[in-house]
Design a protein around this motif. Structure first.
Motif, PDB file in Angstrom:
ATOM      1  N   TYR A 178       3.598   9.712   3.699  1.00 42.21           N
ATOM      2  CA  TYR A 178       3.177   8.470   3.023  1.00 42.21           C
ATOM      3  C   TYR A 178       3.658   7.272   3.877  1.00 42.21           C
ATOM      4  O   TYR A 178       3.436   7.231   5.072  1.00 42.21           O
ATOM      5  CB  TYR A 178       3.741   8.423   1.592  1.00 42.21           C
ATOM      6  CG  TYR A 178       3.555   9.717   0.823  1.00 42.21           C
ATOM      7  CD1 TYR A 178       4.653  10.384   0.268  1.00 42.21           C
ATOM      8  CD2 TYR A 178       2.290  10.303   0.690  1.00 42.21           C
ATOM      9  CE1 TYR A 178       4.500  11.573  -0.422  1.00 42.21           C
ATOM     10  CE2 TYR A 178       2.116  11.497   0.006  1.00 42.21           C
ATOM     11  CZ  TYR A 178       3.229  12.130  -0.538  1.00 42.21           C
ATOM     12  OH  TYR A 178       3.078  13.330  -1.208  1.00 42.21           O
ATOM     13  N   GLU A 179       4.367   6.327   3.259  1.00 46.25           N
ATOM     14  CA  GLU A 179       4.849   5.163   4.003  1.00 46.25           C
ATOM     15  C   GLU A 179       6.291   5.337   4.455  1.00 46.25           C
ATOM     16  O   GLU A 179       6.906   4.404   4.960  1.00 46.25           O
ATOM     17  CB  GLU A 179       4.758   3.911   3.112  1.00 46.25           C
ATOM     18  CG  GLU A 179       3.346   3.527   2.709  1.00 46.25           C
ATOM     19  CD  GLU A 179       2.474   3.250   3.906  1.00 46.25           C
ATOM     20  OE1 GLU A 179       1.354   3.762   3.945  1.00 46.25           O
ATOM     21  OE2 GLU A 179       2.934   2.530   4.821  1.00 46.25           O
ATOM     22  N   GLY A 180       6.834   6.532   4.262  1.00 47.17           N
ATOM     23  CA  GLY A 180       8.207   6.763   4.681  1.00 47.17           C
ATOM     24  C   GLY A 180       9.167   6.874   3.498  1.00 47.17           C
ATOM     25  O   GLY A 180       8.749   7.112   2.364  1.00 47.17           O
ATOM     26  N   ILE A 188       8.694   9.313  18.459  1.00 47.76           N
ATOM     27  CA  ILE A 188       8.261  10.007  19.683  1.00 47.76           C
ATOM     28  C   ILE A 188       7.319   9.157  20.511  1.00 47.76           C
ATOM     29  O   ILE A 188       6.861   9.573  21.576  1.00 47.76           O
ATOM     30  CB  ILE A 188       7.629  11.388  19.403  1.00 47.76           C
ATOM     31  CG1 ILE A 188       6.370  11.275  18.545  1.00 47.76           C
ATOM     32  CG2 ILE A 188       8.664  12.335  18.792  1.00 47.76           C
ATOM     33  CD1 ILE A 188       5.562  12.568  18.520  1.00 47.76           C
ATOM     34  N   GLY A 189       6.999   7.947  20.029  1.00 50.93           N
ATOM     35  CA  GLY A 189       6.148   7.086  20.862  1.00 50.93           C
ATOM     36  C   GLY A 189       5.496   5.976  20.068  1.00 50.93           C
ATOM     37  O   GLY A 189       5.485   6.001  18.832  1.00 50.93           O
ATOM     38  N   GLY A 241       2.906  11.533   9.506  1.00 54.44           N
ATOM     39  CA  GLY A 241       4.151  12.055   8.957  1.00 54.44           C
ATOM     40  C   GLY A 241       5.060  12.477  10.091  1.00 54.44           C
ATOM     41  O   GLY A 241       4.706  12.394  11.264  1.00 54.44           O
ATOM     42  N   LEU A 291       1.572   8.224  13.532  1.00 57.97           N
ATOM     43  CA  LEU A 291       1.253   9.550  12.988  1.00 57.97           C
ATOM     44  C   LEU A 291       1.186   9.464  11.468  1.00 57.97           C
ATOM     45  O   LEU A 291       1.528   8.442  10.882  1.00 57.97           O
ATOM     46  CB  LEU A 291       2.342  10.544  13.413  1.00 57.97           C
ATOM     47  CG  LEU A 291       2.554  10.719  14.931  1.00 57.97           C
ATOM     48  CD1 LEU A 291       3.804  11.551  15.203  1.00 57.97           C
ATOM     49  CD2 LEU A 291       1.338  11.359  15.570  1.00 57.97           C
ATOM     50  N   PHE A 328       2.751   5.009  18.784  1.00 57.87           N
ATOM     51  CA  PHE A 328       1.453   5.324  18.173  1.00 57.87           C
ATOM     52  C   PHE A 328       1.781   5.783  16.752  1.00 57.87           C
ATOM     53  O   PHE A 328       2.925   6.103  16.457  1.00 57.87           O
ATOM     54  CB  PHE A 328       0.712   6.430  18.943  1.00 57.87           C
ATOM     55  CG  PHE A 328       1.601   7.560  19.345  1.00 57.87           C
ATOM     56  CD1 PHE A 328       2.182   7.589  20.615  1.00 57.87           C
ATOM     57  CD2 PHE A 328       1.917   8.576  18.446  1.00 57.87           C
ATOM     58  CE1 PHE A 328       3.041   8.616  20.980  1.00 57.87           C
ATOM     59  CE2 PHE A 328       2.769   9.600  18.812  1.00 57.87           C
ATOM     60  CZ  PHE A 328       3.331   9.636  20.079  1.00 57.87           C
ATOM     61  N   PRO A 343       0.816  -1.217   0.000  1.00 53.40           N
ATOM     62  CA  PRO A 343       0.000   0.000   0.000  1.00 53.40           C
ATOM     63  C   PRO A 343       0.846   1.262   0.000  1.00 53.40           C
ATOM     64  O   PRO A 343       2.010   1.249   0.410  1.00 53.40           O
ATOM     65  CB  PRO A 343      -0.769  -0.131   1.314  1.00 53.40           C
ATOM     66  CG  PRO A 343       0.161  -0.890   2.202  1.00 53.40           C
ATOM     67  CD  PRO A 343       0.905  -1.838   1.306  1.00 53.40           C
ATOM     68  N   ALA A 353       6.274  15.032  15.055  1.00 50.61           N
ATOM     69  CA  ALA A 353       7.405  14.497  15.826  1.00 50.61           C
ATOM     70  C   ALA A 353       8.564  15.502  15.819  1.00 50.61           C
ATOM     71  O   ALA A 353       9.221  15.717  16.848  1.00 50.61           O
ATOM     72  CB  ALA A 353       7.847  13.169  15.234  1.00 50.61           C
ATOM     73  N   ILE A 407      14.552   8.278  15.078  1.00 49.00           N
ATOM     74  CA  ILE A 407      13.897   8.556  16.361  1.00 49.00           C
ATOM     75  C   ILE A 407      12.375   8.490  16.195  1.00 49.00           C
ATOM     76  O   ILE A 407      11.824   8.944  15.185  1.00 49.00           O
ATOM     77  CB  ILE A 407      14.304   9.943  16.902  1.00 49.00           C
ATOM     78  CG1 ILE A 407      15.795   9.955  17.269  1.00 49.00           C
ATOM     79  CG2 ILE A 407      13.470  10.329  18.132  1.00 49.00           C
ATOM     80  CD1 ILE A 407      16.320  11.293  17.783  1.00 49.00           C
TER      81      ILE A 407
HETATM   82  C1  LIG Z   1       3.423  -2.980   5.537  1.00 47.24           C
HETATM   83  C2  LIG Z   1       2.591  -1.727   5.600  1.00 47.24           C
HETATM   84  C3  LIG Z   1       1.127  -2.009   5.442  1.00 47.24           C
HETATM   85  N1  LIG Z   1       2.807  -1.015   6.896  1.00 47.24           N
HETATM   86  C4  LIG Z   1       2.211   0.323   6.781  1.00 47.24           C
HETATM   87  C5  LIG Z   1       2.487   1.178   7.965  1.00 47.24           C
HETATM   88  N2  LIG Z   1       3.916   1.193   8.263  1.00 47.24           N
HETATM   89  C6  LIG Z   1       4.228   1.982   9.430  1.00 47.24           C
HETATM   90  C7  LIG Z   1       4.019   3.440   9.130  1.00 47.24           C
HETATM   91  C8  LIG Z   1       2.960   4.110   9.683  1.00 47.24           C
HETATM   92  C9  LIG Z   1       2.772   5.489   9.402  1.00 47.24           C
HETATM   93  C10 LIG Z   1       3.655   6.140   8.585  1.00 47.24           C
HETATM   94  C11 LIG Z   1       3.436   7.578   8.284  1.00 47.24           C
HETATM   95  N3  LIG Z   1       4.712   8.287   8.391  1.00 47.24           N
HETATM   96  C12 LIG Z   1       5.418   8.726   7.338  1.00 47.24           C
HETATM   97  C13 LIG Z   1       6.562   9.330   7.807  1.00 47.24           C
HETATM   98  C14 LIG Z   1       6.527   9.280   9.219  1.00 47.24           C
HETATM   99  C15 LIG Z   1       7.386   9.715  10.216  1.00 47.24           C
HETATM  100  C16 LIG Z   1       7.092   9.451  11.533  1.00 47.24           C
HETATM  101  C17 LIG Z   1       5.929   8.759  11.864  1.00 47.24           C
HETATM  102  C18 LIG Z   1       5.627   8.417  13.272  1.00 47.24           C
HETATM  103  N4  LIG Z   1       4.513   7.723  13.608  1.00 47.24           N
HETATM  104  N5  LIG Z   1       4.519   7.532  14.941  1.00 47.24           N
HETATM  105  C19 LIG Z   1       5.621   8.075  15.485  1.00 47.24           C
HETATM  106  N6  LIG Z   1       5.966   8.052  16.822  1.00 47.24           N
HETATM  107  C20 LIG Z   1       6.346   8.653  14.436  1.00 47.24           C
HETATM  108  C21 LIG Z   1       7.572   9.362  14.651  1.00 47.24           C
HETATM  109  N7  LIG Z   1       8.544   9.938  14.898  1.00 47.24           N
HETATM  110  C22 LIG Z   1       5.050   8.342  10.872  1.00 47.24           C
HETATM  111  C23 LIG Z   1       5.355   8.606   9.557  1.00 47.24           C
HETATM  112  C24 LIG Z   1       4.722   5.464   8.032  1.00 47.24           C
HETATM  113  C25 LIG Z   1       4.901   4.098   8.301  1.00 47.24           C
HETATM  114  C26 LIG Z   1       4.440  -0.150   8.465  1.00 47.24           C
HETATM  115  C27 LIG Z   1       4.229  -0.948   7.224  1.00 47.24           C
END
Ligand SMILES: CC(C)N1CCN(Cc2ccc(Cn3ccc4ccc(-c5n[nH]c(N)c5C#N)cc43)cc2)CC1
Length: 242
Positions: A116-118, A134-135, A141, A139, A137, A59, A145, A132
């Motif tokens: 998006y997905e990073g 922040i927890g 993006g 977010l 849970f 996805p 953080a 890093i």
């Molecule tokens: C296999 C597939 C279905 N999975 C799909 C969800 N994936 C996990 C996933 C989930 C959301 C995001 C959105 N996202 C994009 C950049 C980004 C940076 C930070 C954070 C972030 N979230 N929580 C924190 N503490 C953070 C920090 N610091 C979230 C971010 C990015 C990645 C795992 C793989």
């Protein structure tokens, strides 16, 4: 200290950067925050595209390695001081006060905010940023953080908080692992709720004793893990600084 924030949404930071504590620190030259829009490094100029679908299916979209690596290298070169590169991710080392104190010793920090997905994995392989979170849970993006990190770090910089607001006594600060005691201000009574007599007594020893006991009781009740006998190290990720 200088922060460079790499983001697709620089406007997210507008209101945050004008809040009083940070604004005063910026005006006083204690901190500088520069934002860089990753889309300005897009190869495909008409659409300013910096993301694409993941190889192997799955996805969502990933931020591409070429614009990201080029952007980070260009931003790093904008200032003589090399930046400590931090990539925000759910998979990162958990931010805590000890890590915030360590970050506060840096002269320059670059915060890489994905969406998006990073990021494409090669961004991490090539740039070797510290990761890093922040927890535990999820977010949407890295921007929230990034603001959290800026907030936690800037308040630790010398001169930002006045002496009376010192961060030294904060919960979690510099090894202080107790929750804070209850605090009261005027009026002395509100809807039948009064201020504890000891706080009005002028007896500073009794006040200190009462506050220490209140902290201990609250910590035992809510965060027994913080007590010295229960403390565990915050395990660092392999590419974390020591
Ligand atoms: C296999 C597939 C279905 N999975 C799909 C969800 N994936 C996990 C996933 C989930 C959301 C995001 C959105 N996202 C994009 C950049 C980004 C940076 C930070 C954070 C972030 N979230 N929580 C924190 N503490 C953070 C920090 N610091 C979230 C971010 C990015 C990645 C795992 C793989």
């Amino acid at each position: 200290m200088r922060f460079d924030v790499v983001t697709l949404f620089p406007a997210i930071f507008d209101g945050y950067l004008t809040q009083s504590l940070l604004d005063k620190a910026i005006v006083r030259g204690l901190v500088e925050i520069q934002r860089h829009n990753l889309r300005d490094w897009a190869e495909d100029t008409p659409h300013r595209k910096v993301d694409d679908r993941p190889f192997g299916g799955g996805p969502g979209m990933l931020l591409q390695v070429e614009p990201t690596v080029t952007c980070v290298r260009d931003v790093d070169a904008m200032c003589d001081v090399p930046a400590r590169k931090i990539l925000l991710t759910p998979q990162g080392r958990r931010l805590d006060q000890r890590l915030a104190e360590d970050l506060a010793t840096s002269d320059r920090i670059m915060l890489m905010c994905g969406r998006y997905e990073g990021f494409d994995q090669r961004v991490l392989d090539i740039l070797q940023p510290e990761e890093i979170s922040i927890g535990d849970f999820v977010l949407n993006g890295g921007e929230v953080a990034a603001m959290t990190i800026i907030d936690a770090v800037v308040r630790l910089l010398p001169g930002v908080l006045g002496d009376e607001q010192s961060s030294l006594d904060d919960s979690f600060s510099r090894g202080n692992r107790m929750l804070e005691f209850p605090q009261y201000t005027r009026p002395r009574e509100f809807e039948g709720h009064t201020v504890p007599d000891v706080l009005l007594s002028g007896d500073h020893a009794a006040i200190a004793k009462w506050r220490a006991e209140q902290s201990r009781v609250k910590t035992i009740d809510r965060r027994r893990d913080l007590l010295p006998e229960n403390s565990k190290p915050n395990h660092e990720h392999p590419n974390q600084r020591s």
